[in-house]
Scaffold this active site. Sequence first.
Site, short mmCIF file in Angstrom:
data_model
loop_
_atom_site.label_atom_id
_atom_site.label_comp_id
_atom_site.label_asym_id
_atom_site.label_seq_id
_atom_site.Cartn_x
_atom_site.Cartn_y
_atom_site.Cartn_z
N HIS A 126 -2.36 -3.86 5.18
CA HIS A 126 -2.15 -3.49 6.58
C HIS A 126 -3.49 -3.16 7.23
CE1 HIS A 126 -2.58 1.00 5.98
NE2 HIS A 126 -2.30 0.64 4.74
N CYS A 131 0.84 -1.20 0.00
CA CYS A 131 0.00 0.00 0.00
C CYS A 131 0.87 1.25 0.00
CB CYS A 131 -0.91 -0.03 1.23
SG CYS A 131 -2.04 1.38 1.35
N ASP A 183 0.42 3.83 1.71
CA ASP A 183 0.33 4.47 3.02
C ASP A 183 1.72 4.85 3.55
OD1 ASP A 183 0.05 4.72 6.02
OD2 ASP A 183 -2.03 4.18 5.57
N ARG A 236 2.80 5.04 6.39
CA ARG A 236 3.23 4.28 7.56
C ARG A 236 3.76 2.90 7.18
NH1 ARG A 236 -2.49 4.56 10.33
NH2 ARG A 236 -2.94 4.11 8.12
#
Length: 208
Positions: free
Chosen positions: A100, A44, A46, A48
Amino acid sequence: MHYHEYSDLIKNNLEWAQEKLEQDSSYFEKLAKGQRPPFLFIGCSDSRMPLNSFTKTEPGELFIHRNVANQVSLTDMNLLAVLEYAVESLEVQHIVVCGHYCCGGVEAAYRGTATGVVENWVNPIRELYIKNRQEIDALPTDKLRLNKLAELNVVAQVKNICNTSVMHRAFKSERYPQVHGWVLDIESGHIKDLELPLNNWHEMGIMP
């Protein structure tokens, strides 16, 4: 969490490069000679998800493709080009699809709140939720439902990988990478290695 000025990124790069040279004076010389990563990692976008941090890997060890909610679309030329190069030129040994928990794309698909291009992009996850709604809605909390959908999404994307023409060619050659599905638990930093229905996919003729 550290918020950096743009100039900090350049400064940090110089510091990192110097640290690497102090550890190994020929580090970048060896890195520049080429790549032979054993892993293709589809994850992903993302912020994080610092893949090298979570897996303690170095430059040259992961070939990486990332997009919103780690989708494997059979019409995505970007992903297909990455996959083809990884399998046929780099000869990676493993392909990992990593989602995630706490994924905004998964949550938007679950709640039906995505709009614009993102709505189109995460629609397969929305359809996955509708298909498995009885199982997901039976879970007692929203958090558990979202976690389950994130896991189902990863398994679906690994299956999509196996359905690509790239992997069909690899399967016929009998030299093909192993496929894996991971979910990163951001709250703990731990990776969950999902059990894939490989026997079912074999019986369905999806993979050997």
